[in-house]
Design an enzyme around this catalytic site. Sequence first.
Site, PDB file in Angstrom:
ATOM      1  N   GLY A  53     -26.833   9.187  16.169  1.00 48.59           N
ATOM      2  CA  GLY A  53     -26.116  10.100  14.644  1.00 48.59           C
ATOM      3  C   GLY A  53     -24.612  10.623  15.451  1.00 48.59           C
ATOM      4  CD1 TRP A  55     -19.474   7.783  17.572  1.00 47.66           C
ATOM      5  CD2 TRP A  55     -18.456   5.987  16.606  1.00 47.66           C
ATOM      6  NE1 TRP A  55     -19.403   6.879  18.383  1.00 47.66           N
ATOM      7  CE2 TRP A  55     -18.572   6.471  17.856  1.00 47.66           C
ATOM      8  CE3 TRP A  55     -18.454   5.288  16.114  1.00 47.66           C
ATOM      9  CZ2 TRP A  55     -17.304   5.846  18.663  1.00 47.66           C
ATOM     10  CZ3 TRP A  55     -17.678   4.461  16.434  1.00 47.66           C
ATOM     11  CH2 TRP A  55     -17.234   4.576  18.286  1.00 47.66           C
ATOM     12  CG  ASP A  85     -29.779   1.836  14.133  1.00 47.62           C
ATOM     13  OD1 ASP A  85     -27.893   2.317  14.727  1.00 47.62           O
ATOM     14  OD2 ASP A  85     -31.015   1.801  14.320  1.00 47.62           O
ATOM     15  CG  ASP A 101     -30.499  -7.264  10.561  1.00 51.58           C
ATOM     16  OD1 ASP A 101     -30.160  -7.116  11.317  1.00 51.58           O
ATOM     17  OD2 ASP A 101     -31.672  -8.105  11.109  1.00 51.58           O
ATOM     18  CG  ASP A 126     -20.071   4.054  19.863  1.00 51.21           C
ATOM     19  OD1 ASP A 126     -20.079   3.426  20.663  1.00 51.21           O
ATOM     20  OD2 ASP A 126     -21.235   4.718  20.568  1.00 51.21           O
ATOM     21  CE  LYS A 166     -20.152   1.477  22.660  1.00 53.90           C
ATOM     22  NZ  LYS A 166     -21.614   2.025  23.898  1.00 53.90           N
TER      23      LYS A 166
END
EC number: 2.1.1.205
Length: 320
Positions: A53, A55, A85, A101, A126, A166
């Site tokens: 958490g 970000w 998540d 998902d 991320d 990322k």
Amino acid sequence: MGRSSKDKRDIYYRLAKEEGWRARSAFKLLQLDQEFNLFTGVNRAVDLCAAPGSWSQVLSRKLRGQEEKGEKGEAGEEVKIVAVDLQAMAPLPGVTQIQGDITKVSTAQEIIRHFEGQPADLVVCDGAPDVTGLHDVDEYIQAQLLLAALNITTHVLKPGGTFVAKIFRGKDVTLLYSQLKIFFSGVTCAKPRSSRNSSIEAFMVCQNYSPPEDYFPNMSNPLLDHSYDVDFNQLEGPNRVIVPFLACGDLSAFDSDRTYPLQLDAGKQYQYTPPTQPPIRPPYQEACHLRKNNLLSREDSPSVCPKQSQDEPEPLTETT
């Protein structure tokens, strides 16, 4: 290895605890924002692969204000943040959590439902898989995760919006660049100062979302099933396509690969700071319970034979 050994090795880990961030990765998003102004005009934001958490914390503090001020965005709309998540995450003020998902269309629909039918202004991701140490494998898996994040982003992001994710920067980064350029007019590979130089980690900052006119988001079809030249970067010399790369953060920022003394300020004594948010339901929770209650010894371990010679070492029970 003392209690503060990691504090000595990693300045951003130490600063994250002192400033109340859940992870050092918060500084990566902050430094990306300094370079690209990611939060300007943003009222609806999505954090994919959000746990633990950090970000989402950055989004909450930047968009909502430090002390619950500025509940309205620049356009007069209420600021809304959704974190997604598979793992459970400790609550954050002003952040709606979805345990789902990102490869399911139902997750995208739930995001839009929280935004009351409106698309998002910003999507960040991320997420990263557990690395194997084999760079080619890790780069491929990370690229697939980025494309999965991009796929759900096409369902929830408004035209002109921004997407940050990322990547593991390797030899196939040009292929990712070509795929992202289908949907965004501006794509830059950025490396924040807080990201270690020894890591192949980088971030794709994609601005001005403008999908093809005939594109319709669909989770069922192969991802990005569009025509693009996979051999476009096989050219050499001046014809070769170079992916734009930008190092974020000036030289005054802390170097993530350098070891700094614990006492940075001469007038302030260093004090150990515990992590802001301990993990909830960590995979090692059962092992910690067994170790704490001395239950790690195996019941089927061989016992000492009464006729055993005194010169023979006794069999040891397997403990961790």
